[in-house]
Design a protein around this motif. Sequence first.
Motif, PDB file in Angstrom:
ATOM      1  N   GLU A  26       0.823  -1.208  -0.018  1.00 39.66           N
ATOM      2  CA  GLU A  26      -0.014  -0.010  -0.068  1.00 39.66           C
ATOM      3  C   GLU A  26       0.736   1.426   0.079  1.00 39.66           C
ATOM      4  OE1 GLU A  26      -3.726   0.222   2.598  1.00 39.66           O
ATOM      5  OE2 GLU A  26      -2.969  -1.689   3.398  1.00 39.66           O
ATOM      6  N   LEU A  27       1.987   1.229   0.623  1.00 38.25           N
ATOM      7  CA  LEU A  27       2.924   2.416   0.672  1.00 38.25           C
ATOM      8  C   LEU A  27       3.342   2.820  -0.597  1.00 38.25           C
ATOM      9  CD1 LEU A  27       4.445   4.553   2.440  1.00 38.25           C
ATOM     10  CD2 LEU A  27       6.047   2.668   2.782  1.00 38.25           C
ATOM     11  N   VAL A  28       3.754   1.662  -1.395  1.00 36.44           N
ATOM     12  CA  VAL A  28       4.363   1.881  -2.573  1.00 36.44           C
ATOM     13  C   VAL A  28       3.273   2.409  -3.583  1.00 36.44           C
ATOM     14  CG1 VAL A  28       5.289   0.560  -4.688  1.00 36.44           C
ATOM     15  CG2 VAL A  28       6.363   0.110  -2.494  1.00 36.44           C
ATOM     16  N   GLN A  29       2.196   1.824  -3.496  1.00 36.03           N
ATOM     17  CA  GLN A  29       0.914   2.397  -4.189  1.00 36.03           C
ATOM     18  C   GLN A  29       0.718   3.743  -4.208  1.00 36.03           C
ATOM     19  OE1 GLN A  29      -2.047  -0.460  -3.490  1.00 36.03           O
ATOM     20  NE2 GLN A  29      -1.518  -1.759  -5.369  1.00 36.03           N
ATOM     21  N   ALA A  30       0.809   4.139  -2.837  1.00 36.65           N
ATOM     22  CA  ALA A  30       0.424   5.561  -2.343  1.00 36.65           C
ATOM     23  C   ALA A  30       1.567   6.358  -2.734  1.00 36.65           C
ATOM     24  CB  ALA A  30       0.445   5.595  -0.990  1.00 36.65           C
ATOM     25  N   CYS A  31       2.718   5.955  -2.976  1.00 38.09           N
ATOM     26  CA  CYS A  31       3.949   6.794  -3.331  1.00 38.09           C
ATOM     27  C   CYS A  31       3.789   6.957  -4.767  1.00 38.09           C
ATOM     28  CB  CYS A  31       5.197   6.299  -3.048  1.00 38.09           C
ATOM     29  SG  CYS A  31       5.680   6.299  -1.198  1.00 38.09           S
ATOM     30  N   GLU A  32       3.809   5.774  -5.629  1.00 35.14           N
ATOM     31  CA  GLU A  32       3.364   5.969  -7.058  1.00 35.14           C
ATOM     32  C   GLU A  32       2.226   6.883  -7.401  1.00 35.14           C
ATOM     33  OE1 GLU A  32       2.954   1.773  -8.082  1.00 35.14           O
ATOM     34  OE2 GLU A  32       4.889   1.661  -8.612  1.00 35.14           O
ATOM     35  N   ALA A  33       1.213   6.937  -6.608  1.00 30.72           N
ATOM     36  CA  ALA A  33      -0.015   7.620  -6.868  1.00 30.72           C
ATOM     37  C   ALA A  33       0.315   9.115  -6.777  1.00 30.72           C
ATOM     38  CB  ALA A  33      -1.005   7.205  -6.258  1.00 30.72           C
ATOM     39  N   ALA A  34       1.156   9.454  -5.710  1.00 30.42           N
ATOM     40  CA  ALA A  34       1.435  10.799  -5.428  1.00 30.42           C
ATOM     41  C   ALA A  34       2.819  11.259  -6.088  1.00 30.42           C
ATOM     42  CB  ALA A  34       1.897  10.732  -3.656  1.00 30.42           C
ATOM     43  N   GLY A  35       3.438  10.457  -7.070  1.00 25.42           N
ATOM     44  CA  GLY A  35       4.161  10.874  -7.936  1.00 25.42           C
ATOM     45  C   GLY A  35       5.591  10.929  -7.349  1.00 25.42           C
ATOM     46  N   LEU A  36       5.709  10.050  -6.246  1.00 25.90           N
ATOM     47  CA  LEU A  36       7.144  10.211  -5.787  1.00 25.90           C
ATOM     48  C   LEU A  36       8.242   8.949  -6.072  1.00 25.90           C
ATOM     49  CD1 LEU A  36       5.773  10.711  -2.079  1.00 25.90           C
ATOM     50  CD2 LEU A  36       6.670  12.381  -3.478  1.00 25.90           C
ATOM     51  N   LEU A  37       7.654   8.301  -6.956  1.00 27.77           N
ATOM     52  CA  LEU A  37       8.482   7.132  -7.488  1.00 27.77           C
ATOM     53  C   LEU A  37       8.737   7.346  -8.971  1.00 27.77           C
ATOM     54  CD1 LEU A  37       7.401   4.048  -5.622  1.00 27.77           C
ATOM     55  CD2 LEU A  37       9.285   5.486  -4.804  1.00 27.77           C
ATOM     56  N   THR A  38      10.091   7.168  -9.481  1.00 32.26           N
ATOM     57  CA  THR A  38      10.047   6.859 -10.843  1.00 32.26           C
ATOM     58  C   THR A  38       9.848   5.432 -11.315  1.00 32.26           C
ATOM     59  OG1 THR A  38      12.349   6.764 -10.604  1.00 32.26           O
ATOM     60  CG2 THR A  38      11.608   8.949 -10.992  1.00 32.26           C
ATOM     61  N   ASN A  39       9.926   5.476 -12.676  1.00 29.80           N
ATOM     62  CA  ASN A  39       9.710   3.951 -13.215  1.00 29.80           C
ATOM     63  C   ASN A  39      11.070   3.671 -13.975  1.00 29.80           C
ATOM     64  OD1 ASN A  39       9.929   5.556 -15.627  1.00 29.80           O
ATOM     65  ND2 ASN A  39       7.795   4.812 -16.278  1.00 29.80           N
ATOM     66  N   GLN A  40      12.191   4.434 -13.572  1.00 34.32           N
ATOM     67  CA  GLN A  40      13.500   3.871 -14.126  1.00 34.32           C
ATOM     68  C   GLN A  40      14.252   2.970 -13.006  1.00 34.32           C
ATOM     69  OE1 GLN A  40      15.672   7.650 -14.313  1.00 34.32           O
ATOM     70  NE2 GLN A  40      13.986   8.624 -15.758  1.00 34.32           N
TER      71      GLN A  40
END
Length: 62
Positions: A26-40
């Motif tokens: 859930e933490l990873v999903q929330a960070c992705e949704a908030a734009g805090l993670l890159t897909n690189q």
Amino acid sequence: MLIAEQTVKQHRGRVMEKMGVRSVAELVQACEAAGLLTNQPASAGSLHANIVNPQSKGPAKP
């Protein structure tokens, strides 16, 4: 930077509590949704995630 595994778990737990999530998934999903993670992908041999620095709008430096 070398820190103990327990320190990482404590910090992650505090972030999870503040974000209102109950699992790392859930933490990873929330960070992705908030734009805090890159897909690189992280560079070879790197132990850090590609986390975006919200102030610079680019990947954080390890």
